[in-house]
Design a protein around this motif. Sequence first.
Motif, PDB file in Angstrom:
ATOM      1  N   ASP A   6       0.815  -1.219   0.000  1.00  0.00           N
ATOM      2  CA  ASP A   6       0.000   0.000   0.000  1.00  0.00           C
ATOM      3  C   ASP A   6       0.850   1.271   0.000  1.00  0.00           C
ATOM      4  OD1 ASP A   6      -2.249  -1.660   0.225  1.00  0.00           O
ATOM      5  OD2 ASP A   6      -2.249  -1.527   2.419  1.00  0.00           O
ATOM      6  N   GLY A  58      -6.999  -2.208   2.274  1.00  0.00           N
ATOM      7  CA  GLY A  58      -7.764  -2.790   1.177  1.00  0.00           C
ATOM      8  C   GLY A  58      -8.457  -4.059   1.608  1.00  0.00           C
ATOM      9  N   THR A  81      -7.449  -0.203  -3.363  1.00  0.00           N
ATOM     10  CA  THR A  81      -7.606  -1.323  -4.272  1.00  0.00           C
ATOM     11  C   THR A  81      -6.386  -2.232  -4.143  1.00  0.00           C
ATOM     12  OG1 THR A  81      -6.593  -0.092  -6.080  1.00  0.00           O
ATOM     13  CG2 THR A  81      -8.988  -0.031  -5.949  1.00  0.00           C
ATOM     14  N   SER A  82      -6.520  -3.439  -4.617  1.00  0.00           N
ATOM     15  CA  SER A  82      -5.399  -4.368  -4.661  1.00  0.00           C
ATOM     16  C   SER A  82      -5.644  -5.324  -5.821  1.00  0.00           C
ATOM     17  CB  SER A  82      -5.273  -5.148  -3.350  1.00  0.00           C
ATOM     18  OG  SER A  82      -6.249  -6.164  -3.282  1.00  0.00           O
ATOM     19  N   SER A  83      -4.685  -6.193  -6.055  1.00  0.00           N
ATOM     20  CA  SER A  83      -4.842  -7.155  -7.151  1.00  0.00           C
ATOM     21  C   SER A  83      -5.975  -8.137  -6.887  1.00  0.00           C
ATOM     22  CB  SER A  83      -3.528  -7.919  -7.379  1.00  0.00           C
ATOM     23  OG  SER A  83      -3.185  -8.636  -6.207  1.00  0.00           O
ATOM     24  N   THR A  85      -8.818  -7.170  -5.135  1.00  0.00           N
ATOM     25  CA  THR A  85      -9.988  -6.399  -4.731  1.00  0.00           C
ATOM     26  C   THR A  85     -11.217  -6.735  -5.578  1.00  0.00           C
ATOM     27  OG1 THR A  85     -10.668  -4.187  -4.091  1.00  0.00           O
ATOM     28  CG2 THR A  85      -9.616  -4.393  -6.218  1.00  0.00           C
ATOM     29  N   GLY A  88     -13.290  -2.832  -7.947  1.00  0.00           N
ATOM     30  CA  GLY A  88     -12.497  -1.617  -7.883  1.00  0.00           C
ATOM     31  C   GLY A  88     -12.359  -0.991  -6.516  1.00  0.00           C
ATOM     32  N   GLY A  89     -12.363  -1.773  -5.478  1.00  0.00           N
ATOM     33  CA  GLY A  89     -12.188  -1.259  -4.129  1.00  0.00           C
ATOM     34  C   GLY A  89     -13.484  -1.081  -3.355  1.00  0.00           C
ATOM     35  N   VAL A 110     -11.871   5.930  -2.780  1.00  0.00           N
ATOM     36  CA  VAL A 110     -10.952   4.808  -3.015  1.00  0.00           C
ATOM     37  C   VAL A 110      -9.642   5.325  -3.607  1.00  0.00           C
ATOM     38  CG1 VAL A 110     -10.625   2.666  -4.313  1.00  0.00           C
ATOM     39  CG2 VAL A 110     -12.870   3.190  -3.314  1.00  0.00           C
ATOM     40  N   ASP A 111      -8.535   4.873  -3.035  1.00  0.00           N
ATOM     41  CA  ASP A 111      -7.188   5.261  -3.484  1.00  0.00           C
ATOM     42  C   ASP A 111      -6.985   6.774  -3.481  1.00  0.00           C
ATOM     43  OD1 ASP A 111      -6.375   2.626  -3.815  1.00  0.00           O
ATOM     44  OD2 ASP A 111      -6.866   2.578  -5.950  1.00  0.00           O
TER      45      ASP A 111
END
Length: 126
Positions: A6, A58, A81-83, A85, A88-89, A110-111
């Motif tokens: 993150d 996330g 978000t993450s791979s 997620t 889209g979060g 988000v983000d």
Amino acid sequence: MGSKSDMPVMEKAAKELTDRGIRNEIRVMSAHRDPDMVAEYAKNARMRGLRVIIAGAGLAAALPGVVAAHTDLPVIGVPLTSSMTVAGGLDALLSIVQMPPGVPVATVGVDNPKNAAALAARILSL
């Protein structure tokens, strides 16, 4: 933040705070993998001079709520978000927004740690 992965996103909050002349610190601690460390950090935050906590997380995004459960300082959650997620979060956003009564956590997009830093600056200016 909940994970070292993150860092690239959450460093934007630190930069925004630094650019505004606000001292800050960055820590990585997981509400799931090391809950005792998170609780201890939150319980001692005020004593160490902290006045607002920004917590990015996330997936299940428990970190902001766990921090808020252990401190009376304002907590701002940043859903990440993450791979892995979902949508889209959205999973992280809902986890942070849906705190039970008595455990307040402000939430930004988000983000979007830059908005978290801007909100923290406004809180500090009161």
